[in-house]
Design an enzyme around this catalytic site. Structure first.
Site, PDB file in Angstrom:
ATOM      1  N   CYS A 150      16.197  17.052 -39.034  1.00 32.12           N
ATOM      2  CA  CYS A 150      16.979  17.858 -38.102  1.00 32.12           C
ATOM      3  C   CYS A 150      18.063  18.564 -38.892  1.00 32.12           C
ATOM      4  O   CYS A 150      18.147  18.415 -40.102  1.00 32.12           O
ATOM      5  CB  CYS A 150      17.498  17.020 -36.947  1.00 32.12           C
ATOM      6  SG  CYS A 150      19.087  16.308 -37.198  1.00 32.12           S
ATOM      7  N   ASP A 155      28.733  12.357 -31.290  1.00 34.73           N
ATOM      8  CA  ASP A 155      28.609  13.683 -30.677  1.00 34.73           C
ATOM      9  C   ASP A 155      29.964  14.345 -30.397  1.00 34.73           C
ATOM     10  O   ASP A 155      30.015  15.480 -29.912  1.00 34.73           O
ATOM     11  CB  ASP A 155      27.791  13.592 -29.375  1.00 34.73           C
ATOM     12  CG  ASP A 155      26.342  13.215 -29.646  1.00 34.73           C
ATOM     13  OD1 ASP A 155      25.895  13.362 -30.804  1.00 34.73           O
ATOM     14  OD2 ASP A 155      25.659  12.764 -28.706  1.00 34.73           O
ATOM     15  N   LYS A 207      23.312  15.669 -20.213  1.00 35.36           N
ATOM     16  CA  LYS A 207      22.045  16.110 -20.816  1.00 35.36           C
ATOM     17  C   LYS A 207      21.254  14.919 -21.346  1.00 35.36           C
ATOM     18  O   LYS A 207      20.065  14.777 -21.068  1.00 35.36           O
ATOM     19  CB  LYS A 207      22.347  17.086 -21.969  1.00 35.36           C
ATOM     20  CG  LYS A 207      21.153  17.319 -22.888  1.00 35.36           C
ATOM     21  CD  LYS A 207      21.512  18.068 -24.155  1.00 35.36           C
ATOM     22  CE  LYS A 207      22.165  17.291 -25.220  1.00 35.36           C
ATOM     23  NZ  LYS A 207      21.380  16.828 -26.368  1.00 35.36           N
ATOM     24  N   ASN A 208      21.897  14.057 -22.127  1.00 34.17           N
ATOM     25  CA  ASN A 208      21.121  13.020 -22.826  1.00 34.17           C
ATOM     26  C   ASN A 208      20.531  11.972 -21.893  1.00 34.17           C
ATOM     27  O   ASN A 208      19.475  11.414 -22.191  1.00 34.17           O
ATOM     28  CB  ASN A 208      21.970  12.378 -23.927  1.00 34.17           C
ATOM     29  CG  ASN A 208      22.097  13.311 -25.125  1.00 34.17           C
ATOM     30  OD1 ASN A 208      21.373  14.308 -25.220  1.00 34.17           O
ATOM     31  ND2 ASN A 208      23.017  13.012 -26.024  1.00 34.17           N
ATOM     32  N   ARG A 213      13.815  17.016 -30.414  1.00 38.14           N
ATOM     33  CA  ARG A 213      13.345  15.686 -30.833  1.00 38.14           C
ATOM     34  C   ARG A 213      13.189  14.727 -29.664  1.00 38.14           C
ATOM     35  O   ARG A 213      12.351  13.824 -29.698  1.00 38.14           O
ATOM     36  CB  ARG A 213      14.336  15.084 -31.827  1.00 38.14           C
ATOM     37  CG  ARG A 213      14.575  15.924 -33.041  1.00 38.14           C
ATOM     38  CD  ARG A 213      15.682  15.316 -33.870  1.00 38.14           C
ATOM     39  NE  ARG A 213      15.331  13.955 -34.223  1.00 38.14           N
ATOM     40  CZ  ARG A 213      14.555  13.627 -35.247  1.00 38.14           C
ATOM     41  NH1 ARG A 213      14.070  14.566 -36.022  1.00 38.14           N
ATOM     42  NH2 ARG A 213      14.268  12.378 -35.501  1.00 38.14           N
ATOM     43  N   ARG A 248      21.635  24.714 -25.710  1.00 36.85           N
ATOM     44  CA  ARG A 248      20.746  23.559 -25.534  1.00 36.85           C
ATOM     45  C   ARG A 248      21.409  22.466 -24.705  1.00 36.85           C
ATOM     46  O   ARG A 248      20.727  21.714 -24.017  1.00 36.85           O
ATOM     47  CB  ARG A 248      20.364  22.959 -26.902  1.00 36.85           C
ATOM     48  CG  ARG A 248      19.454  23.827 -27.709  1.00 36.85           C
ATOM     49  CD  ARG A 248      19.055  23.135 -28.973  1.00 36.85           C
ATOM     50  NE  ARG A 248      18.415  21.846 -28.677  1.00 36.85           N
ATOM     51  CZ  ARG A 248      17.883  21.044 -29.581  1.00 36.85           C
ATOM     52  NH1 ARG A 248      17.907  21.393 -30.849  1.00 36.85           N
ATOM     53  NH2 ARG A 248      17.333  19.903 -29.246  1.00 36.85           N
ATOM     54  N   ARG A 250      16.096  12.105 -39.334  1.00 34.30           N
ATOM     55  CA  ARG A 250      16.355  11.251 -38.166  1.00 34.30           C
ATOM     56  C   ARG A 250      15.035  10.544 -37.869  1.00 34.30           C
ATOM     57  O   ARG A 250      14.230  11.025 -37.076  1.00 34.30           O
ATOM     58  CB  ARG A 250      16.837  12.085 -36.974  1.00 34.30           C
ATOM     59  CG  ARG A 250      18.296  12.478 -37.083  1.00 34.30           C
ATOM     60  CD  ARG A 250      18.704  13.433 -36.003  1.00 34.30           C
ATOM     61  NE  ARG A 250      18.826  12.810 -34.688  1.00 34.30           N
ATOM     62  CZ  ARG A 250      19.004  13.488 -33.564  1.00 34.30           C
ATOM     63  NH1 ARG A 250      19.063  14.808 -33.601  1.00 34.30           N
ATOM     64  NH2 ARG A 250      19.106  12.871 -32.418  1.00 34.30           N
ATOM     65  N   PRO A 251      14.831   9.387 -38.501  1.00 35.42           N
ATOM     66  CA  PRO A 251      13.528   8.715 -38.394  1.00 35.42           C
ATOM     67  C   PRO A 251      13.260   8.186 -36.985  1.00 35.42           C
ATOM     68  O   PRO A 251      14.191   8.021 -36.183  1.00 35.42           O
ATOM     69  CB  PRO A 251      13.654   7.556 -39.381  1.00 35.42           C
ATOM     70  CG  PRO A 251      15.116   7.321 -39.549  1.00 35.42           C
ATOM     71  CD  PRO A 251      15.797   8.633 -39.319  1.00 35.42           C
ATOM     72  N   LEU A 264      11.850   2.973 -35.603  1.00 34.65           N
ATOM     73  CA  LEU A 264      12.149   1.888 -34.652  1.00 34.65           C
ATOM     74  C   LEU A 264      11.356   2.066 -33.358  1.00 34.65           C
ATOM     75  O   LEU A 264      10.919   1.087 -32.743  1.00 34.65           O
ATOM     76  CB  LEU A 264      13.652   1.835 -34.349  1.00 34.65           C
ATOM     77  CG  LEU A 264      14.563   1.588 -35.548  1.00 34.65           C
ATOM     78  CD1 LEU A 264      16.029   1.673 -35.147  1.00 34.65           C
ATOM     79  CD2 LEU A 264      14.276   0.219 -36.169  1.00 34.65           C
TER      80      LEU A 264
HETATM   81  N1  EPU Z   1      17.512   5.482 -36.312  1.00 33.85           N
HETATM   82  C1  EPU Z   1      16.609   4.982 -37.219  1.00 33.85           C
HETATM   83  N2  EPU Z   1      15.304   4.828 -36.803  1.00 33.85           N
HETATM   84  C2  EPU Z   1      14.901   5.135 -35.547  1.00 33.85           C
HETATM   85  C3  EPU Z   1      15.840   5.647 -34.628  1.00 33.85           C
HETATM   86  C4  EPU Z   1      17.147   5.814 -35.042  1.00 33.85           C
HETATM   87  O1  EPU Z   1      16.936   4.677 -38.351  1.00 33.85           O
HETATM   88  O2  EPU Z   1      13.706   4.974 -35.241  1.00 33.85           O
HETATM   89  C5  EPU Z   1      18.920   5.650 -36.716  1.00 33.85           C
HETATM   90  C6  EPU Z   1      19.367   7.119 -36.718  1.00 33.85           C
HETATM   91  O3  EPU Z   1      19.021   7.782 -37.896  1.00 33.85           O
HETATM   92  C7  EPU Z   1      20.851   6.985 -36.498  1.00 33.85           C
HETATM   93  C8  EPU Z   1      20.981   5.741 -35.606  1.00 33.85           C
HETATM   94  O4  EPU Z   1      19.754   5.049 -35.742  1.00 33.85           O
HETATM   95  O5  EPU Z   1      21.496   6.731 -37.711  1.00 33.85           O
HETATM   96  C9  EPU Z   1      21.230   6.018 -34.152  1.00 33.85           C
HETATM   97  O6  EPU Z   1      20.327   6.997 -33.673  1.00 33.85           O
HETATM   98  P1  EPU Z   1      19.774   6.986 -32.198  1.00 33.85           P
HETATM   99  O7  EPU Z   1      18.362   6.600 -32.212  1.00 33.85           O
HETATM  100  O8  EPU Z   1      20.717   6.190 -31.343  1.00 33.85           O
HETATM  101  O9  EPU Z   1      19.867   8.516 -31.806  1.00 33.85           O
HETATM  102  P2  EPU Z   1      18.901   9.326 -30.857  1.00 33.85           P
HETATM  103  O10 EPU Z   1      18.444   8.452 -29.757  1.00 33.85           O
HETATM  104  O11 EPU Z   1      17.909  10.047 -31.671  1.00 33.85           O
HETATM  105  C10 EPU Z   1      20.795  10.070 -29.231  1.00 33.85           C
HETATM  106  C11 EPU Z   1      21.330  11.368 -28.710  1.00 33.85           C
HETATM  107  C12 EPU Z   1      22.078  12.094 -29.828  1.00 33.85           C
HETATM  108  C13 EPU Z   1      23.211  11.182 -30.318  1.00 33.85           C
HETATM  109  C14 EPU Z   1      22.650   9.832 -30.761  1.00 33.85           C
HETATM  110  C15 EPU Z   1      23.701   8.841 -31.168  1.00 33.85           C
HETATM  111  C16 EPU Z   1      19.697  11.955 -27.055  1.00 33.85           C
HETATM  112  C17 EPU Z   1      18.601  12.856 -26.627  1.00 33.85           C
HETATM  113  N3  EPU Z   1      20.230  12.199 -28.242  1.00 33.85           N
HETATM  114  O12 EPU Z   1      19.903  10.396 -30.286  1.00 33.85           O
HETATM  115  O13 EPU Z   1      22.642  13.247 -29.221  1.00 33.85           O
HETATM  116  O14 EPU Z   1      23.853  11.792 -31.402  1.00 33.85           O
HETATM  117  O15 EPU Z   1      21.877   9.246 -29.681  1.00 33.85           O
HETATM  118  O16 EPU Z   1      24.560   8.582 -30.115  1.00 33.85           O
HETATM  119  O17 EPU Z   1      20.076  11.047 -26.331  1.00 33.85           O
HETATM  120  C18 EPU Z   1      23.516  15.431 -29.166  1.00 33.85           C
HETATM  121  O18 EPU Z   1      23.537  15.358 -27.935  1.00 33.85           O
HETATM  122  O19 EPU Z   1      24.080  16.367 -29.800  1.00 33.85           O
HETATM  123  C19 EPU Z   1      22.794  14.422 -29.933  1.00 33.85           C
HETATM  124  C20 EPU Z   1      22.384  14.608 -31.171  1.00 33.85           C
END
Ligand code: EPU
Length: 421
Positions: A116, A305, A22-23, A92, A397, A121-122, A125
């Site tokens: 969320c 996850d 999925k991701n 998101r 989902r 979940r900011p 970045l």
């Molecule tokens: N973070 C920030 N600022 C940002 C982006 C991220 O502080 O602008 C922080 C987050 O709060 C977190 C860390 O960085 O503490 C890592 O977050 P990341 O950005 O890697 O997560 P994501 O890209 O939003 C993806 C997966 C999530 C998975 C995370 C971590 C997708 C669509 N989602 O989220 O998947 O938990 O990486 O591996 O790829 C799930 O499938 O259940 C799911 C939540």
């Protein structure tokens, strides 16, 4: 609304096929906005988040055809650059359209995602990376308005490793003028396949699979095809299902290199595992489940996850285990539900302390997010008696018809409509 009714205690046996991830699909689909051609993504999972992403692209003007896990997307007639609130609040990952739209069309209006299920979940970045590439970013009425008259290559460094921010920055940089470097880039397999897809389109990217990516911007990209990777979290979830029910099962179409951290922990807990090309055999018949501590980390560490599923597993261990989440500090909404099934767990800060019990007992429980739902299903499979898991729309989902897969392995699990919420 549907619920699962699970009569626990059945041993599982047989072989089940793992779906596409999925991701990674959630990044590959918006990447097609970078060209104006026909693109094909094979092995796309049929889960609700993917339908939501396809709908978002269709609203932007893309033509989509989704049959038998093959997704064809024609991005020749993009007529809008707006990702509305209705979409982003649902998912998101909609924010992934920001980089491609900005790079290709010089404009993107994307609703700001709120909190969320497990806290903030900011996306700071993502926004900082777009600014580095020369975009102006404003916030108006809950929307990010990103504009540029032509992105320019830049040095981007992420203080935190972020899958989404790396993906967005990469998609924006491939069309930026000049060279971009991304340091402390995420190296999750979902980013590697995204980079490979962009290369298929004609992007120039070095350092794929490492934390330092170097991108030489090109003027335009062509349509491309790619075979999606297997879902490593679905693989891990089904392995834990086999281990928790002390079963012997085989998973087909896996990439075991993507789940080494999970396999190592399963082996430490007593599981016997054989990897044979795309097949993974798990034998947990007659094992005593040892307590095994886990700390989540970025790839190749143990994935956040899989944290909820591991807590469910450890609830039935013959020892104790500490599970610490270093990625999402508040992701423990499943714990009170597991306690309803008889688990002994205490949460302090970002750690769960689990004391294994001899058995879990069926009860009514409620899903709060995707992986929390998966952990409750696993607990229900191993519990004595009947477990009802409510609000399984969370699970839909990201898992493709998991009840059918589990039933084919011999589980007693049924999806029933319910008015209970
Ligand atoms: N973070 C920030 N600022 C940002 C982006 C991220 O502080 O602008 C922080 C987050 O709060 C977190 C860390 O960085 O503490 C890592 O977050 P990341 O950005 O890697 O997560 P994501 O890209 O939003 C993806 C997966 C999530 C998975 C995370 C971590 C997708 C669509 N989602 O989220 O998947 O938990 O990486 O591996 O790829 C799930 O499938 O259940 C799911 C939540």
């Amino acid at each position: 609304m549907d619920k699962f009714v699970i009569n626990g205690g059945q041993k599982l046996k047989g072989t089940v096929k793992i779906s596409g991830a999925k991701n990674s699909s959630l990044a590959l689909i918006p990447a097609t906005l970078l060209n104006t051609s026909e693109n094909t993504i094979y092995n796309t999972p049929e889960v609700n988040d993917i339908h939501t992403m396809i709908k978002l692209l269709s609203n932007l003007g893309a033509e989509a055809e989704f049959n038998n896990h093959t997704l064809k997307l024609n991005t020749n007639y993009i007529s809008s650059q707006v990702a509305p609130y209705e979409h982003v609040k649902k998912m998101r990952a909609s924010v992934y359209v920001l980089g491609p739209l900005l790079a290709k069309y010089g404009y993107a209006k994307v609703s700001m995602p709120g909190g969320c299920a497990w806290g903030p979940r900011p996306i700071n970045l993502h926004l900082e990376a777009m600014k580095k590439l020369g975009a102006s970013i404003e916030l108006e009425e809950g929307y990010i308005i990103a504009k540029s008259s032509g992105l320019r290559g830049a040095k981007i460094h992420f203080d935190i490793s972020s899958v989404g921010a790396t993906g967005n920055a990469l998609m924006a940089a491939v069309l930026a003028k000049g060279t971009t470097s991304i340091s402390n880039a995420a190296i999750e397999p979902e980013i590697t396949i995204l980079a490979n897809f962009l290369k298929e389109m004609g992007a120039k990217i070095n350092g794929i699979g490492t934390t330092f990516l170097e991108i030489e911007g090109v003027e335009q990209l062509d349509g491309a095809s790619i075979e999606n990777i297997p879902d490593r979290i679905e693989t891990g979830t089904l392995l834990v299902a086999g281990a928790m029910t002390k079963s012997k099962i085989t998973l087909d179409c896996v990439n075991y290199e993507h789940i080494e951290s999970i396999l190592t922990k399963l082996q430490e807990s007593g599981a016997k595992i054989i990897c044979n090309n795309n097949l993974l055999e798990l034998d947990c018949e007659n094992i005593n489940i040892s307590g095994v501590d886990v700390t989540t980390a970025v790839y190749p560490g143990f994935p956040t996850d899989m944290q909820a599923q591991w807590i469910a597993y450890m609830a039935l261990s013959e020892g104790t285990a500490t599970i610490t989440d270093t990625i999402y500090y508040d992701r423990f909404n499943h714990v009170p539900e597991l306690i309803r099934l008889g688990a002994k767990i205490e949460v302090t800060n970002n750690s769960a302390f689990v004391k294994g019990v001899k058995k879990l007992k069926g009860a009514k429980v409620m899903s709060t997010d995707l992986r929390a739902s998966a952990c409750l299903v696993l607990a229900g499979l191993a519990a004595e008696g009947t477990t009802e898991v409510l609000r399984i729309y969370h699970l839909d989902r990201g898992y493709q018809r998991i009840e059918e897969k589990l039933r084919s392995l011999g589980a007693d699990i049924e999806r029933l409509p319910t008015s209970e919420f």
